[in-house]
Enzyme design. Structure first.
Site, short mmCIF file in Angstrom:
data_model
loop_
_atom_site.label_atom_id
_atom_site.label_comp_id
_atom_site.label_asym_id
_atom_site.label_seq_id
_atom_site.Cartn_x
_atom_site.Cartn_y
_atom_site.Cartn_z
N ASP A 239 -4.59 -10.94 46.81
CA ASP A 239 -5.07 -12.32 46.72
C ASP A 239 -5.26 -12.93 48.11
O ASP A 239 -4.88 -12.37 49.13
CB ASP A 239 -4.19 -13.19 45.81
CG ASP A 239 -2.74 -13.19 46.24
OD1 ASP A 239 -2.45 -12.73 47.35
OD2 ASP A 239 -1.92 -13.65 45.44
N GLU B 243 12.88 -41.77 52.84
CA GLU B 243 13.40 -43.00 53.46
C GLU B 243 14.61 -42.68 54.34
O GLU B 243 14.98 -43.45 55.19
CB GLU B 243 13.70 -44.09 52.42
CG GLU B 243 14.75 -43.74 51.40
CD GLU B 243 14.18 -43.24 50.08
OE1 GLU B 243 13.11 -42.58 50.12
OE2 GLU B 243 14.78 -43.48 49.03
N ARG C 173 6.50 -15.48 42.52
CA ARG C 173 5.41 -14.56 42.20
C ARG C 173 5.38 -13.33 43.11
O ARG C 173 4.67 -12.38 42.84
CB ARG C 173 4.05 -15.27 42.15
CG ARG C 173 3.60 -15.85 43.45
CD ARG C 173 2.37 -16.73 43.27
NE ARG C 173 1.16 -15.96 43.00
CZ ARG C 173 0.54 -15.18 43.88
NH1 ARG C 173 1.03 -15.05 45.10
NH2 ARG C 173 -0.56 -14.54 43.55
N PRO D 33 9.31 -33.78 55.25
CA PRO D 33 8.02 -33.67 55.95
C PRO D 33 8.19 -33.27 57.42
O PRO D 33 7.21 -33.00 58.10
CB PRO D 33 7.43 -35.07 55.86
CG PRO D 33 8.29 -35.84 54.93
CD PRO D 33 9.61 -35.16 54.88
N1 ADE Z 1 9.34 -34.70 51.16
C1 ADE Z 1 8.41 -35.67 51.28
N2 ADE Z 1 7.25 -35.16 51.72
C2 ADE Z 1 7.45 -33.82 51.87
C3 ADE Z 1 6.64 -32.75 52.32
N3 ADE Z 1 5.37 -32.92 52.67
N4 ADE Z 1 7.17 -31.52 52.37
C4 ADE Z 1 8.47 -31.32 52.03
N5 ADE Z 1 9.28 -32.28 51.62
C5 ADE Z 1 8.79 -33.53 51.54
#
Ligand code: ADE
Length: 248
Positions: A169, A116, A154, A89
């Site tokens: 698209d 984690e 794709r 994330p």
């Molecule tokens: N791992 C946990 N959440 C994630 C996300 N939003 N994007 C990429 N990998 C992740």
């Protein structure tokens, strides 16, 4: 042909995603290749441990660097040809533009992190690029890896049946797509717009462009700033805006 290698501690998650639909066909036609690798297989100890407690204490477990490094050495010994992507994330947010950039590589290795914790040395020394699929936290990088494979695959020529669809698209043109209809022309009193049945191609093109602009203006006005717009488009947008102001 793009080859994807996915490094994961949950390889079983990928089977159904890649064995259906267009991605299955693309593999059968050798347009893409997808290999899933179990990181656990590269753990050297007897119990095949891939995570450990964090230095400095605190809760949770941290993914170890050695199994990931060993997996990379096995899967992509010649690092020049491959782009190593880490999914967490904390990465840059995935977009159509990034999908297009990735589609220029012959090989992409996706490392599925777990939130984690991941030993920082994976990020610092092994990954070329760190990507997030959006501002929300998932249990791991497996679903994000599937999303990236899908969005990139794709774009490989031949994967989509109709060569036009990837180019027209939403997002590829910078605007949202116009509404589409198919038979029947009327269903439960819900009618297809007359213009689409009229056979007047110039009118149909005009209608579609207006709908695209209107939809983008209503839902994603941020996209209009970067879209490639003609003078006609700009005056249409002004007209649509004043129409909206009139109804408010
Ligand atoms: N791992 C946990 N959440 C994630 C996300 N939003 N994007 C990429 N990998 C992740």
């Amino acid at each position: 042909m793009i080859r994807f290698d996915i490094l994961s501690v949950f390889p079983g998650m990928f089977t159904s995603a890649f064995e259906c639909s267009l991605l299955k066909k693309a593999q059968e036609k050798n347009l893409i290749e997808i290999q899933i690798h179990d990181i656990r297989h590269y753990a050297q100890d007897r119990h095949r441990v891939t995570d450990d407690a964090p230095y400095g204490g605190g809760g949770g477990m941290v993914m170890k660097v050695e199994p990931i490094d060993r997996a990379l050495q096995d899967v992509a010994p010649d690092r020049d040809q491959a782009l190593i992507v880490l999914l967490t994330p904390q990465g840059e947010t995935f977009s159509q533009k990034i999908a297009e950039e990735l589609a220029t590589y012959p090989r992409i290795v996706l490392i599925c992190g777990h939130y984690e914790g991941l030993d920082e040395r994976v990020r610092a020394h092994l990954a070329d690029r760190e990507i997030s699929i959006g501002d929300y936290v998932l249990t791991g990088g497996e679903l994000p890896a599937m999303i990236i494979v899908d969005a990139v695959a794709r774009l490989v020529p031949g994967v989509l049946g109709n060569a036009m669809s990837a180019r027209t698209d939403s997002f590829a043109t910078g605007l949202l797509e116009y509404p589409q209809y198919t038979r029947p022309a009327e269903y439960r009193n819900w009618k297809v717009p007359d213009v689409l049945i009229s056979g007047h191609h110039r009118e149909i093109d005009k209608w579609r462009r207006r709908e695209s602009l209107q939809r983008t203006l209503a839902r994603r006005p941020d996209l209009l700033k970067q879209a490639d717009l003609s003078a006609d488009d700009l005056s249409m947008i002004e007209a649509l805006k004043s129409l909206r102001e009139g109804t408010e």
